[in-house]
Write an enzyme that holds these catalytic residues in place. Structure first.
Site, PDB file in Angstrom:
ATOM      1  N   ARG A   1      36.303  25.889 -39.926  1.00 28.67           N
ATOM      2  CA  ARG A   1      34.711  25.983 -40.360  1.00 28.67           C
ATOM      3  C   ARG A   1      34.187  27.523 -40.397  1.00 28.67           C
ATOM      4  O   ARG A   1      33.513  27.306 -39.409  1.00 28.67           O
ATOM      5  CB  ARG A   1      34.430  25.671 -40.003  1.00 28.67           C
ATOM      6  N   CYS A   2      34.432  29.104 -40.997  1.00 29.42           N
ATOM      7  CA  CYS A   2      34.380  29.719 -40.370  1.00 29.42           C
ATOM      8  C   CYS A   2      35.022  31.005 -41.502  1.00 29.42           C
ATOM      9  O   CYS A   2      36.190  30.543 -41.752  1.00 29.42           O
ATOM     10  CB  CYS A   2      34.470  30.405 -39.512  1.00 29.42           C
TER      11      CYS A   2
ATOM     12  N   GLN B   1      44.515  23.223 -48.682  1.00 28.38           N
ATOM     13  CA  GLN B   1      43.170  24.219 -49.410  1.00 28.38           C
ATOM     14  C   GLN B   1      43.576  25.023 -50.174  1.00 28.38           C
ATOM     15  O   GLN B   1      42.354  25.053 -51.337  1.00 28.38           O
ATOM     16  CB  GLN B   1      42.441  24.393 -48.203  1.00 28.38           C
TER      17      GLN B   1
ATOM     18  N   GLU C   1      29.628  26.627 -43.971  1.00 30.32           N
ATOM     19  CA  GLU C   1      29.693  26.766 -42.548  1.00 30.32           C
ATOM     20  C   GLU C   1      29.291  27.616 -41.515  1.00 30.32           C
ATOM     21  O   GLU C   1      29.148  27.561 -40.531  1.00 30.32           O
ATOM     22  CB  GLU C   1      31.385  27.832 -42.431  1.00 30.32           C
TER      23      GLU C   1
END
Lengths: 287, 783
Positions: B370-371, B223, B740
Site C-alpha cells: 500500500r505504498c 494486480q 496509499e
C-alpha cells in the site's frame, strides 16, 4: 487448510458419547465448540481419527445458580456466560475477554477448561474463585477440583474415557467482588498477561476469602497461594495489595518472547494484581 | 472543496456515488479466484521447506505418487528439464520456482502435488521425503554482510558475498558542505520492520492450457494482468496471443498480488503437461510465509540543522533485508524504489542517500505494501527525524515543520534528489489540522498531565507522497513502460462501456472511473459499465499499485472521454445545424452558444453516431487512449495523533487522530474517505502490532493470524478526517491519487505521539511496532 481424514460420530446422549470415546480410544476427541480443535486439525497439528460431536446432546446447555453453586453445562458457550445473569465477580469480568465474538458464539466454557491451554482465561478464573469440574465416564460421574484437574500445559487428569459435562463454581454468600484484568495484543489474542482476583469480605470489612491466579506467565495457570494467604484476615488497602502484587510478580515465571520481555511481563503482573485486587475490593465493598 | 459541476443523477466528479461493485460483493455474487470451477480441474498443493537454509540431497516422491488420485509430483528437477526451475524477478535477480540445490528460506517451494482433489493433494505432501542437510541460517542483513558469513546465493555466478545491491543518489559534495555549516547534526537510527500486506483473499491461480490449441487461459489473482501476460510470454516462451490472463474479483492486493509467484508457474506448467485445468489457492500460512513481504529497512538519518531550526541538508544510510532473492517490484532505474523521496515536505538544498541490500534466509519480496515503491519507509524516516531535530534544537515539532516547509509559491519544486513536486500548500494543511485538534490547548494539557505523573503525547507527520508512476522517460518495470490506457465505447442507446488497463482490488474503479466519463460526457455514471482484468478484452496497462490508477488510468479515461466529446460536438453540430465551434457541452447537453433552447443530449448524439452522421465521418463513438504522464503526482497530508501512555505498563492508547489529506481533486469523496480510513488503519497497525519477525533459526513468527496481528475495529482508533484540495496542475482532472497516502503518512504520526509522551525523559526512538514492553523499557531506561 485441509484436515486429515477423520470419522464423525454424532452422539445423542452423554452415555453414547462416552461409549463412542471408549470405542475410539486414544484417537478419539470430543467436539463441542471446536474453536481450538478445528483450527488445530486444519493446521494439521491435531489428527483425531474420530470426532465425537456432543452438540446434539440435550440438557448440557444450562448456566444457572443452584445449591449455592453456579452450574455451567458442557454446551454453554462463552457468549452465554457473557449474557447470563447468574454469573458474578471474576466470572462475569472475564467472560467478555475470552477470545473474540465469533469464537465466543461457538466455543464452550467447559471445552476451554478441558483444553488446559496455559494461555486460556477460564482456568485462572476458576482457580481464583474455586471450582469443581464434573466429569462422566463409563463408571458414572465424579467431581475434580480445578487445582487437581489441571495437570500441565494441554493436559488434565481427566480419564481417557471421561467427558467434562459441567462446572460447579461456589457462589459467595456474603459480600464479594472479582476482576479479570487481561493484557492482550488485540481482540481474540491469548493473554500476554492476565490476573484473576476474587475477594470476599466479612462484616468488619476484612478479607475473609481471597483468590488470585495468573494467566500466560507460567507453564500452567497459576494460583498465587502465598498472596491469597497474606490477604485473608486483612483490611483491604493499597499497601496490602502492593505487597500481594510483589508475591504475584515473584510467582510469575514469564519468558522473553514475541509478546514482550520477561521483566516487563512481571511488571504487568505486579500492576494488574494491584489494580485487579483494588477493583475486586471496590466491587465487594459496594455489594 | 469544489462543488460538483454535474447534477446528482449524472454523478460526475465530486459526487459520493454509491459503489457500483458493492451490491454483488456484499450479496455473495462476486466471482473470486476460488469461485472458478472448470470441468476436470485438478488441484495443486505445495510442499514447502521447514528449514531456513539447507542443502537438498534428494527428494523421494515415490510414495506420494503412488497415492490414489495423485497425478503427478512436480520437483525442481522436472521443472529444470523445461528450463523453468528458476525465473527472473522484477528487480533483475533470479528466483527459484522449485528448489533444486538448496532451500534458502522457511516456506520455500520444494515440490508440488497435482491431484484430483485438494484433500488428497494435501495428504500426499506428507509422503514426500526430502533429504535436507542443514546449513547455518542468516536472519539479519547485518549478520549477512559480516566477513565470513555463509554464502546464501552460491548458485549465482560471480556472487561472492551476500550483498544484493548498492545504490546511491543525491549530491555528496553539497551535502558535506551543508553539514560543515550546520550548528548541529541530529541523528536517528531506526528499523522499519518487516510487514506483510496480508490481503483477505490469498493468492491463487486456475491455469487452463488447451492441449490442442495451446491457448492458455490463466485465471489469477493479479494486480497487473497485462504485465503478467507479457512476462509469462517472455519467461515461459508461450506465444503472447495464446495467453489470456483473467484477474477476477480480487479480495485485496496491497502490493501482494503484483509479483509472479512460483505457484503460478508450476500450476501453468502442470496444466500444460497434463492437459487439464490446475487450481492452486494458497492457505493463509502460505501467503504469510512465502509471498511478497514489505519494508524491512534499517535506516540511519542525519539532519544538518541550525540553532534556529533551519534544515540545511540530509544524509541517509539504509540497509535493506531482501530475503533470499532480490525481487522488489519496482521501476528498473531505482534500486530502492522511490526511497529517495526521503527529503519529504521540506525545502533544503542538499541530500545524499546511500542504500544497500543484503540477502538473508527469509522470504523474498520487498513489495510496496500500500505504498508507492518504498515511499513509506522514506516518509517515516524524515518525519521521525524532523521530530527528533525539534527536540534537540528545542523548538516545537510543529514550528520546526512550518519553518522548513516548501512554500506554496515554490511549486513546481525540485527536491534535492530530483523529484519535481507538482503542487501543494503545506502550511495551510498543517495549520488546519492543528486548529482542528486544538494544538495549543493540547500542549498545555500535556504539561499539566505530566505534573500529575500522566504521560500524554502529541505526534505530527506531514508527508508528501510521489505516486502515479510514471513518465515513460523514467519509469519502466522489466522494460515495460509505465503508461496506462482506457478504451471507451458509447452504445447507440447512450450507455457506455469503459475498458481499463488498470485492475481494481477493492478501490472502487467501477464507480470512480465511470464518474470521470460522466463528468466529461454527461452520461450517468450508472449507465457506464467498467471492465477490467481480462487481457483479451481490455487495453494494455501496467496495473494497479503505487497509487497509479487515478494518476495514469484515470488520466487516460479523461482524455479518451474528451476525444469522444470532440466527436460528439461535431455530431451535435450536424444535428442542430450549427457550426462545430458554437457547440457547448454541459452535463450531457449539447447546446448552441447564444441559443440555449437549441440542444440535443449525449443520448441523441450516441444514436446519431450509428445512424445519422455528418458527411464523411466514420461511424461509431469509441476510442482508446494510452496515457504517458508528464510527471508523478504528489499528494500530501498533515496527521496529528494524541496518545496517553500508561507509565506502569507502557500500554498506549490513541485519544485523537486528526488526518488532513490533500489528494487534489476528489472524484468520489466517499470512496476517498474509505481509502483514507483503511490506510490509517494499516498505518496504525504497523506502528502498534503488525510485523513479521523470525527466531534465530529463521522460523517465521507471524505465519497465521494468531501471530500476525491485523487490527480489528476494536483496536482501531476513531479517525477525524479533513481535506484541502490543491489540484495537480498537470493531471487532466487535477486528481493525484490517494489509495496509499494514509498508510505512508500515518505510522510516523503514531510513533511520534508515543515518543512525544516520553521525550522529556530523553527518549528519542522506539522501533516499530511500538509494543508496550518497548515503551516501558524505554521509560525504565530513561528514568
Amino acid at each position: 487448510m485441509f484436515p486429515s481424514r477423520f470419522d464423525l460420530v454424532v452422539a445423542q446422549s452423554v452415555g453414547e458419547a462416552v461409549e463412542a470415546k471408549a470405542d475410539a480410544g486414544e484417537g478419539g476427541r470430543f467436539l463441542a465448540g471446536g474453536q481450538s480443535l478445528i483450527p488445530m486439525m486444519k493446521m494439521r497439528v491435531a489428527f483425531p481419527e474420530t470426532l465425537i460431536d456432543i452438540n446434539r446432546i440435550a440438557g448440557l446447555d444450562a448456566i444457572e445458580q443452584s445449591n449455592g453453586h453456579l452450574q455451567v453445562g458442557a454446551l454453554v458457550r462463552h457468549a452465554d456466560v457473557v449474557a447470563s445473569d447468574a454469573t458474578f465477580g471474576a466470572i462475569a469480568a472475564a467472560a467478555p475477554w475470552v477470545a473474540d465474538p465469533l469464537v465466543r458464539n461457538r466455543g464452550t466454557m467447559c471445552g476451554s477448561v478441558a483444553h488446559c491451554d496455559p494461555e486460556g482465561d477460564w482456568n485462572s478464573v476458576l482457580l481464583a474463585t474455586g471450582a469443581d469440574v464434573v466429569a462422566q465416564g463409563p463408571n458414572g460421574e465424579r467431581s475434580i477440583s480445578i487445582a487437581d484437574f489441571v495437570d500441565g500445559a494441554f493436559t488434565s487428569t481427566l480419564g481417557e474415557d471421561e467427558l467434562v459435562v459441567g462446572l460447579r463454581i461456589p457462589v459467595p454468600s456474603g459480600r464479594s467482588g472479582g476482576s479479570y484484568l487481561k493484557l492482550e495484543r488485540k481482540v481474540g489474542d491469548y493473554a500476554t498477561v492476565a490476573v484473576a482476583s476474587h475477594l470476599e469480605l466479612d462484616d468488619s470489612g476484612a478479607i475473609s476469602a481471597a483468590g488470585l491466579a495468573l494467566t500466560s506467565v507460567n507453564p500452567i495457570n497459576t494460583k498465587v497461594a502465598d498472596a491469597e494467604a497474606l490477604l485473608v484476615g486483612q483490611q483491604p488497602s493499597e499497601d496490602l495489595f502492593a505487597e500481594a502484587a510483589e508475591l504475584a510478580a515473584a510467582a510469575a515465571e514469564p519468558r522473553d518472547d514475541v509478546r514482550g520481555t520477561a521483566a516487563w511481563k512481571r511488571q504487568v503482573v505486579r500492576t494488574y494484581t494491584k489494580r485487579g485486587l483494588a477493583a475486586a475490593a471496590q466491587q465487594a465493598e459496594g455489594s | 472543496m469544489a462543488a460538483p459541476t454535474t447534477p446528482a443523477e449524472i454523478g460526475g466528479i465530486g459526487h459520493s456515488v454509491q459503489r457500483k461493485e458493492d451490491a454483488r460483493l456484499i450479496e455473495g455474487q462476486g466471482n473470486f479466484l476460488d469461485d472458478i470451477d472448470l470441468p476436470d480441474t485438478l488441484h495443486m498443493a505445495i510442499l514447502r521447506s521447514p528449514l531456513a537454509h539447507a542443502r537438498i540431497n534428494g527428494i523421494d516422491s515415490s510414495a506420494a505418487t503412488a497415492i490414489d488420485g495423485v497425478l503427478a509430483v512436480v520437483t525442481g528437477d522436472l521443472m529444470d528439464q523445461h528450463g523453468l526451475a528458476w525465473m527472473p524477478t522484477l528487480s533483475g535477480d533470479t528466483q527459484a520456482v522449485l528448489a533444486t540445490d538448496k532451500v534458502r528460506y522457511q516456506g520455500q517451494e520444494v515440490a508440488a502435488v497435482i491431484a484430483t482433489d485438494p484433500y488428497i493433494a494435501t495428504d500426499a505432501l506428507e509422503h514426500i521425503v526430502v533429504d535436507y542437510e542443514e546449513l547455518p541460517p542468516i536472519t539479519t542483513p547485518q549478520q549477512s554482510l559480516e566477513e565470513g558469513a555463509a554464502l546464501i546465493r552460491d548458485e549465482k555466478e560471480g556472487q561472492t558475498d551476500n550483498l544484493a545491491y548498492t545504490w546511491e543518489t543525491g549530491d555528496q559534495g553539497a551535502t558535506e558542505e551543508a553539514f560543515a555549516q550546520a550548528d548541529r547534526v541530529v541523528t536517528l537510527e531506526t528499523h522499519y520492520p518487516r510487514s506483510h500486506p496480508a490481503p483477505l483473499e490469498t493468492c491463487g491461480i486456475v491455469a487452463d492450457v488447451n492441449s490442442v490449441t495451446g491457448q492458455a487461459t490463466i485465471y489469477m489473482t493479479s494486480q497487473a494482468p497485462h504485465a503478467h501476460r507479457t512476462l509469462f510470454a517472455m519467461v515461459a516462451g508461450l506465444p503472447e496471443q495464446n495467453i489470456r490472463i483473467v484477474s477476477p474479483d480480487i479480495g485485496g492486493g496491497f502490493g501482494n498480488k503484483v509479483p509472479i509467484y512460483p505457484g503460478y508457474v508450476v500450476a501453468t506448467a502442470a496444466s500444460l503437461l497434463i492437459g487439464q485445468p490446475v487450481k492452486w489457492v494458497e492457505s493463509r500460512t502460505e501467503n504469510l510465509i512465502s509471498t511478497g513481504f514489505a519494508r524491512d529497512y534499517y535506516m540511519k538519518g542525519e539532519l544538518a540543522v541550525t540553532d534556529e531550526g533551519r534544515i540545511l541538508g540530509l544524509r541517509v544510510d539504509m540497509l535493506s533485508d531482501q530475503g533470499a532473492f532480490y525481487s522488489d517490484a519496482q521501476p528498473t532505474q531505482f534500486r530502492a524504489g522511490l526511497f529517495h523521496v526521503v527529503t519529504g515536505s521540506y525545502d533544503f538544498p542538499a541530500a545524499h542517500i546511500n542504500c544497500k541490500g543484503a540477502f538473508t534466509n527469509k522470504a523474498p519480496g520487498g513489495v510496496a505494501y500500500r505504498c508507492s515503491f518504498r515511499i513509506t519507509e522514506a516518509s517515516y524516516l524524515i518525519e521521525r527525524l524532523v521530530q527528533t531535530a525539534a527536540y534537540e534544537v528545542g523548538i516545537d515539532p510543529a514550528e520546526m515543520r512550518l519553518k522548513n516547509f516548501i512554500q506554496p509559491e515554490q511549486f513546481p519544486y525540485e527536491t534535492a534528489t530530483g523529484f519535481v513536486y507538482d503542487s501543494g500548500d503545506y502550511p495551510t494543511a498543517l495549520r488546519t489540522a492543528m486548529n482542528e485538534v486544538g494544538y495549543e490547548d493540547l500542549r498545555r494539557e500535556q504539561a499539566e498531565a505530566r505534573a500529575e505523573g500522566r504521560l500524554i503525547g502529541i505526534g505530527i507527520a506531514h508527508f508528501t507522497e510521489a505516486v502515479g508512476a510514471g513518465p515513460s522517460r523514467t519509469y519502466d518495470i522489466a522494460g515495460l513502460k509505465m503508461i496506462d490506457s482506457a478504451e471507451l465505447r458509447v452504445h447507440p442507446t447512450g450507455k457506455a462501456i469503459l475498458k481499463l488497463g488498470v485492475k481494481t482490488q477493492g478501490q472502487g474503479h467501477e464507480t470512480t472511473f465511470a464518474q470521470i466519463v460522466a463528468e466529461v460526457l454527461g452520461i450517468p455514471a450508472n449507465d457506464i459499465k467498467v471492465e477490467h482484468g481480462d487481457t483479451d478484452h481490455t487495453p494494455y496497462g501496467l496495473g494497479t499499485y503505487a497509487s497509479r490508477s487515478t494518476p495514469v488510468g484515470g488520466a487516460a479515461t479523461a482524455v479518451v472521454a474528451r476525444k469522444l466529446a470532440e466527436k460528439s460536438k461535431k455530431i451535435a453540430a450536424h444535428l442542430l445545424e450549427a457550426a462545430d465551434e458554437d457547440i457547448e457541452l454541459a452535463s450531457g447537453v449539447f447546446s448552441v452558444a447564444g441559443s440555449p433552447d437549441r440542444s440535443v443530449t449525449i443520448q441523441d448524439v450516441a444514436l446519431a453516431a450509428y445512424t445519422n452522421l455528418p458527411e464523411g465521418m466514420e461511424y461509431g463513438l469509441e476510442d482508446v487512449t494510452y496515457y504517458d504522464p508528464p510527471n508523478l503526482t504528489y499528494p500530501y497530508g498533515s496527521y496529528i495523533v494524541v496518545v496517553e501512555v500508561d507509565p506502569d505498563t507502557g500500554v498506549w492508547e490513541v485519544q485523537r487522530m486528526v488526518a488532513l489529506d490533500d489528494c487534489g481533486v476528489r472524484i468520489n469523496p466517499m470512496i476517498v474517505e474509505g481509502q483514507i480510513c483503511g490506510g490509517l488503519t494499516e498505518g496504525f497497525a504497523m506502528s502498534a502490532m503488525q510485523w513479521i519477525t523470525f527466531d534465530d533459526d529463521g522460523n517465521c513468527i507471524g505465519a497465521n493470524f494468531m501471530d500476525y496481528l491485523v487490527p480489528t475495529a476494536w483496536e482501531t482508533p476513531r479517525f477525524e478526517l479533513l481535506a484541502t484540495e490543491v489540484p495537480s496542475p498537470h493531471h487532466p482532472i487535477g486528481a493525484k491519487g490517494v489509495g496509499e497516502s494514509a498508510t505512508v503518512g500515518s505510522p510516523a504520526a503514531f510513533v511520534n505521539a508515543v515518543i512525544d509522551a516520553v521525550a522529556h525523559l530523553g527518549v528519542r526512538n522506539i522501533d516499530m511496532p511500538v509494543l508496550p514492553d518497548r515503551v516501558w523499557a524505554a521509560i525504565d531506561a530513561a528514568v
